[in-house]
Scaffold this active site. Structure first.
Site, PDB file in Angstrom:
ATOM      1  N   GLU A  78       0.964  -1.404  -0.463  1.00 28.33           N
ATOM      2  CA  GLU A  78       0.009  -0.313   0.089  1.00 28.33           C
ATOM      3  C   GLU A  78       1.046   1.229   0.082  1.00 28.33           C
ATOM      4  O   GLU A  78       0.002   2.218  -0.265  1.00 28.33           O
ATOM      5  CB  GLU A  78      -0.552  -0.112   1.592  1.00 28.33           C
ATOM      6  CG  GLU A  78      -2.129  -1.008   1.547  1.00 28.33           C
ATOM      7  CD  GLU A  78      -2.775  -1.478   2.693  1.00 28.33           C
ATOM      8  OE1 GLU A  78      -2.955  -0.526   3.306  1.00 28.33           O
ATOM      9  OE2 GLU A  78      -3.480  -2.511   2.036  1.00 28.33           O
ATOM     10  N   HIS A  81       6.888   2.108  -0.504  1.00 29.74           N
ATOM     11  CA  HIS A  81       8.478   1.014   0.181  1.00 29.74           C
ATOM     12  C   HIS A  81       8.811   0.024  -0.893  1.00 29.74           C
ATOM     13  O   HIS A  81      10.454   0.219  -1.049  1.00 29.74           O
ATOM     14  CB  HIS A  81       7.582   0.510   1.600  1.00 29.74           C
ATOM     15  CG  HIS A  81       8.724  -0.178   2.183  1.00 29.74           C
ATOM     16  ND1 HIS A  81      10.066   0.188   2.936  1.00 29.74           N
ATOM     17  CD2 HIS A  81       9.556  -1.379   2.031  1.00 29.74           C
ATOM     18  CE1 HIS A  81      11.250  -0.839   3.419  1.00 29.74           C
ATOM     19  NE2 HIS A  81      10.441  -2.127   2.920  1.00 29.74           N
TER      20      HIS A  81
END
EC number: 2.5.1.78
Length: 150
Positions: A78, A81
């Protein structure tokens, strides 16, 4: 006899298992000895590779290898990263490969979902671990053909 180091990120164990099985099968088929170094995730792969290269430069004969394979997986989540970790991992591996003239096969997956990762890591399907091992073996041959030492 040639010796290869597989550096494996184990963040997703079930995906890493397939990548490793594929790579090991290729090296076994080629009669190439291989060692395994395990790191937590793909971000640590370049650092581990650099540590091995430094150990070899400092005279540690146990750290001398003819080729390398990096294995691991990043799955989009989400946040951003995945993008940052994947980019830095790939950049670090590529930079070290070129700076040290390494025979290296890169089997780091950067995928959108677990289904893609499973398909790519499974030795009976896309077998990217095996592909990385074959790339390593071919680059070892290229170095030999050019008269370069390991």
């Amino acid at each position: 006899m040639a010796k290869v180091l597989i550096i494996e990120a184990r963040f997703y164990d079930h995906i890493a298992d397939g990548l490793l099985a594929g790579a090991r099968a290729e090296f076994d088929k080629a009669g190439v000895a291989h060692d395994l170094l395990v790191v937590p995730g793909i971000f640590e792969l370049p650092a581990a590779l650099k540590l091995v290269l430094t150990a070899a430069e400092q005279g540690n004969d146990k750290a001398r290898y003819d080729g390398f394979v990096t294995l691991g997986c990043a799955i989009r989540g989400e946040s951003d990263h995945y993008h940052h970790v994947g980019t830095e991992c790939m950049r670090g591996i590529a930079d070290l490969s070129m700076a040290y003239d390494l025979a290296l096969g890169n089997g780091v997956l950067t995928v959108h979902n677990e289904a893609q990762a499973l398909a790519r890591s499974d030795p009976a399907r896309k077998n990217l671990g095996g592909q990385a091992a074959r790339a390593c073996l071919r680059m070892m041959a290229v170095k030999r053909e050019l008269g370069l030492s390991s």
